[in-house]
Design an enzyme around this catalytic site. Structure first.
Site, mmCIF file in Angstrom:
data_model
loop_
_atom_site.group_PDB
_atom_site.id
_atom_site.type_symbol
_atom_site.label_atom_id
_atom_site.label_comp_id
_atom_site.label_asym_id
_atom_site.label_seq_id
_atom_site.Cartn_x
_atom_site.Cartn_y
_atom_site.Cartn_z
ATOM 1 N N HIS A 364 0.827 -1.213 0.000
ATOM 2 C CA HIS A 364 0.000 0.000 0.000
ATOM 3 C C HIS A 364 0.853 1.251 0.000
ATOM 4 C CE1 HIS A 364 -4.042 -1.655 1.635
ATOM 5 N NE2 HIS A 364 -3.881 -1.843 0.351
ATOM 6 N N ARG A 471 -3.245 -2.021 -15.116
ATOM 7 C CA ARG A 471 -3.091 -3.126 -14.149
ATOM 8 C C ARG A 471 -4.348 -3.187 -13.299
ATOM 9 N NH1 ARG A 471 2.724 -1.375 -14.083
ATOM 10 N NH2 ARG A 471 4.001 -3.242 -14.324
ATOM 11 N N ARG A 507 -5.729 -5.287 -18.492
ATOM 12 C CA ARG A 507 -5.269 -6.640 -18.212
ATOM 13 C C ARG A 507 -6.209 -7.286 -17.207
ATOM 14 N NH1 ARG A 507 0.721 -7.343 -15.958
ATOM 15 N NH2 ARG A 507 -0.113 -6.469 -14.038
ATOM 16 N N GLU A 605 5.318 -13.178 -20.867
ATOM 17 C CA GLU A 605 6.084 -13.017 -19.621
ATOM 18 C C GLU A 605 6.773 -14.325 -19.248
ATOM 19 O OE1 GLU A 605 3.670 -10.233 -16.784
ATOM 20 O OE2 GLU A 605 2.308 -11.686 -17.657
ATOM 21 N N ASN A 628 9.240 -7.321 -17.342
ATOM 22 C CA ASN A 628 9.643 -7.525 -15.937
ATOM 23 C C ASN A 628 9.652 -9.011 -15.616
ATOM 24 O OD1 ASN A 628 9.356 -4.776 -15.895
ATOM 25 N ND2 ASN A 628 7.373 -4.813 -14.878
ATOM 26 N N ASP A 629 8.514 -9.649 -15.881
ATOM 27 C CA ASP A 629 8.455 -11.073 -15.564
ATOM 28 C C ASP A 629 9.284 -11.894 -16.545
ATOM 29 O OD1 ASP A 629 7.026 -11.690 -13.173
ATOM 30 O OD2 ASP A 629 5.291 -10.740 -14.100
ATOM 31 N N ARG A 639 12.859 -10.064 -8.878
ATOM 32 C CA ARG A 639 13.148 -8.634 -8.965
ATOM 33 C C ARG A 639 12.929 -7.907 -7.640
ATOM 34 N NH1 ARG A 639 7.698 -6.360 -12.011
ATOM 35 N NH2 ARG A 639 6.539 -8.281 -11.858
ATOM 36 N N CYS A 676 5.417 -3.634 -22.469
ATOM 37 C CA CYS A 676 4.806 -2.843 -21.396
ATOM 38 C C CYS A 676 5.498 -3.024 -20.059
ATOM 39 C CB CYS A 676 3.324 -3.166 -21.279
ATOM 40 S SG CYS A 676 3.024 -4.848 -20.751
#
Ligand code: PEP
Ligand code: MG
Length: 698
Positions: A364, A471, A507, A605, A628-629, A639, A676
């Site tokens: 958060h 997202r 997504r 990914e 990223n993935d 990561r 992305c």
């Protein structure tokens, strides 16, 4: 030696509890001497420049020598261990050619000698040595024990060693750099303002009241204070927080006003308990009830109950309301996790950065920091905030690190970078309405990533040609239960309308791994290889259908929706997803909604999806690379794990080759392609992608 494992655990626990560096080092040598029945134990640490080893603590050698004896790397037996990075275990040290007698140590004729290097993240921290009078090597068990101790202590000693604070004359240039993970980008500097942990409910002792009426009144007063505090905090952040984050304040208000809490505490005070003790018992009972529940939503609420209970307790114990008086200067807020209510206690313009010792890039705190544009670093596990209260700090959210007590030269360099970044961003304003095109005319579509209503506007203002990745899990993460179809519909409508007629790739829910929902407990041994993305939503079909329906309905007004599927690893996943979407369109049409089939894309990914592009092609209309993935799975690097995050490199040759392969496959199959992941925000990586023929980045 008694049970080596038990000895090791006790030693490591004792060290962890010791704050003072000198006491910590003394404890290490003292305890090791006892445990290994050795006459001598010495700890040598590398100086911060890493060119000499200095005797930092000893038992058995002259204490006068501590801080004075300094050996070059390769000098003597200790230097040999440092240079060779290997263990040395010999029966008679003085007869060894490499032995050097150091007069300051008043070393008697010790014979047996064993030393092991202390290594943390590939770097030499120092050398740990035990010696004895016997003329016989330490046995295998003892050697294994010392190696294990060294590997356990190396991390703790690393920060001590780097700081130079253990040396009799600490180096003037010493400063401390702490690695964490990126929470929110940008750089900030200021004084470290520690958000101290609240007094915990566990610390309250059983007590009786002397005046039930007065204590009941105190309790009600405390509830009112907390309610006001929440109200004020919510008001102060009101203009800066999107509605979806603002909802968190409402959840706390609801709990505060629950009759179970109020009546439960009143009842216990009537029976003679003190107000804090009554509160503590009621909160525990309520939290326990929630914890016992089989419903993951209710289970997760126990944390909120405890949190709210602690706030009431703090007010009860202080009696006088405490207003945080922060100095009127730039602050870096620091704590285990900084809650939204903590943030609301400070004027926003004074918060120049956030450092959390726990959490992840999707906590958060990180989400809120992003929404507010405050640089943040999460999971700085080695930082002890209390030690640096009020000290100057640099927060580098771009690199995921913070620097404590930087020298002026370094601080000025960072200030220069902040000013440069501000100038650079201001300069981009002039370019935002121009098409993204290279000098030789290669046109690139420039999209934005978003997840909160709050980030929708900056993207638009900066000239994004659409949303490459929405997202959708972020609204799920800041909710306190799975949002309903209607609730989702309202959120998606706003995002699609904000960008219409530009395209928005939404997504489907991508949770699991580092993205957890507070109301859906998933504990897995290996979450990154577990129930993630499309695997989770296909198994929880009702959630997927609800989300697809909300997206399709939201799309009716503007028709700019594209659907994107995360974590695809098999052909049947895309096949089933498409069937669900087609059926949802049909069902909605039957109900009178003019829903239409949008284009459906797949995120690449997982390496298997990359290799299966031709087989997946019949079920997809476009591809988006989740770098990223993809990087994480190609390189096997988490990561968010500070120990290995330096190995996370989206410019690794294997990643480059993968990008080239994907581009060729998509070109052959005429599939529109975009990237992305975060690498699309790295200027160097963007050049590489353009060179590889990528025409769309987000
Ligand atoms: C990615 O993996 O590159 C991606 C964009 O997805 P996320 O970072 O949300 O996992
Ligand atoms: Mg991903």
């Amino acid at each position: 030696m008694h049970s080596p494992l038990a000895s090791l655990i006790t030693l490591v626990e004792t060290i962890a509890r010791t704050q003072d560096p000198e006491a910590m080092m003394d404890t290490i040598v003292e305890r090791l001497c006892d445990l290994m029945h050795a006459e001598v134990c010495s700890l040598y640490l590398c100086n911060p420049e890493q060119d000499t080893l200095i005797l930092a603590a000893t038992r058995g050698l002259s204490r006068e020598a501590v801080g004075k004896v300094s050996l070059n790397l390769n000098e003597g037996l200790v230097g040999h261990i440092a240079a060779s990075l290997s263990t040395l275990n010999i029966a008679d040290a003085p007869s060894d050619d490499r032995f050097v007698y150091i007069p300051e140590t008043h070393e008697q004729s010790y014979h047996r000698f064993m030393g092991v290097p202390l290594i943390h993240l590939r770097k030499l921290v120092g050398v740990l040595v035990v010696q004895g009078t016997l003329n016989q090597q330490f046995n295998d068990d003892e050697e294994a024990f010392l190696i294990t101790v060294a590997s356990q202590l190396a991390g703790t000693l690393h920060h001590l060693q780097r700081s130079g604070s253990w040396m009799s004359q600490p180096t003037l240039s010493s400063y401390e750099r702490y690695k964490g993970v990126k929470g929110s980008s940008g750089i900030g500097t200021g004084r470290l303002w520690v958000i101290d942990p609240h007094m915990t409910l566990d610390q309250v002792e059983a007590g009786i009241n002397s005046d039930a009426i007065a204590e009941t009144a105190d309790f009600h007063q405390a509830i009112e204070w907390v309610a006001e505090e929440l109200e004020a905090g919510s008001g102060r952040l009101g203009n800066h927080l999107p509605g979806d984050l603002h909802a968190l304040f409402g959840v706390y208000q609801m709990m505060l006003n629950s009759p179970e809490l109020k009546q439960g505490v009143e009842e216990k005070i009537k029976q003679g308990d003190s107000a804090p003790w009554a509160l503590c018992q009621v909160i525990r009972e309520m939290a326990h009830l929630f914890e016992q529940s089989n419903d993951p939503y209710l289970k997760a609420r126990s944390e909120d109950i405890t949190n709210i209970g602690q706030r009431i307790l703090n007010q009860l114990l202080q009696h006088d309301r405490q207003v945080t008086e922060a100095p009127d200067e730039a602050l870096i807020l620091c704590g285990e996790l900084i809650s939204i209510t903590d943030l609301a206690e400070f004027p926003l313009k004074r918060i120049h950065g956030i450092v959390c010792t726990a959490g992840s890039s999707l906590s958060h705190t990180a989400i809120v920091a992003n929404a507010l544009g405050i640089p943040a670093v999460m999971a700085v596990e080695d930082l002890k905030p209390a030690k640096f209260r009020g000290k100057r700090v640099i927060v580098d959210g771009n690199r995921g690190e913070c620097i404590v007590t930087p020298p002026d030269a370094l601080l000025n360099e960072y200030k220069r970078m902040i000013a440069e970044e501000q100038r650079f961003i201001a300069g981009l304003d002039k370019l935002k309405s121009l098409p993204a095109e290279t000098l030789d005319g290669f046109r690139v579509e420039l999209l934005t990533n978003t997840g909160l209503l709050a980030d929708a506007t900056p993207g638009l203002e900066r000239g994004a040609e659409g949303v490459g990745l929405y997202r959708s899990e972020i609204p799920f993460m800041i909710h306190d239960s799975f949002p309903t179809e209607e609730e989702q519909l309202r959120i998606y409508q706003k995002v699609l309308a904000a960008y219409a007629p530009k395209p928005v790739s939404m997504r489907s829910l991508d949770i699991g791994g580092d993205k957890q929902l507070p109301y859906f407990e998933m504990s897995e041994e290996n979450p990154y290889l577990g129930w993630r993305g499309i695997r989770f939503t296909l198994d929880n079909t009702q959630l997927l259908i609800t989300q697809i329906r909300a997206m399709l309905r939201a799309n009716i007004a503007n028709g700019n929706l594209k659907l994107l599927v995360p974590m695809v690893s098999r052909v049947d996943e895309m096949m089933t997803f498409r069937q669900h979407v087609e059926k949802a369109v049909d069902d909605l049409n039957k109900l009178g909604y003019p829903a239409q089939l949008p284009s459906i894309g797949m995120m690449v990914e997982v390496p298997s999806a990359m290799l299966l592009i031709p087989k997946l092609a019949p079920y997809i209309d476009f591809v988006s690379v989740g770098s990223n993935d993809l990087t994480q799975y190609l390189l096997a690097v988490d990561r968010n794990n500070p120990r290995v995050s330096a190995l996370f490199d989206h410019l690794h040759p294997a990643v480059m080759l993968a990008l080239e392969y994907i581009q060729k496959e998509c070109e052959n199959l005429n599939l529109p392609l975009s990237v992305c992941g975060e690498m699309a925000s790295d200027p160097v990586a963007v050049l590489v992608m353009i060179a590889l023929g990528y025409q769309s980045i987000s």
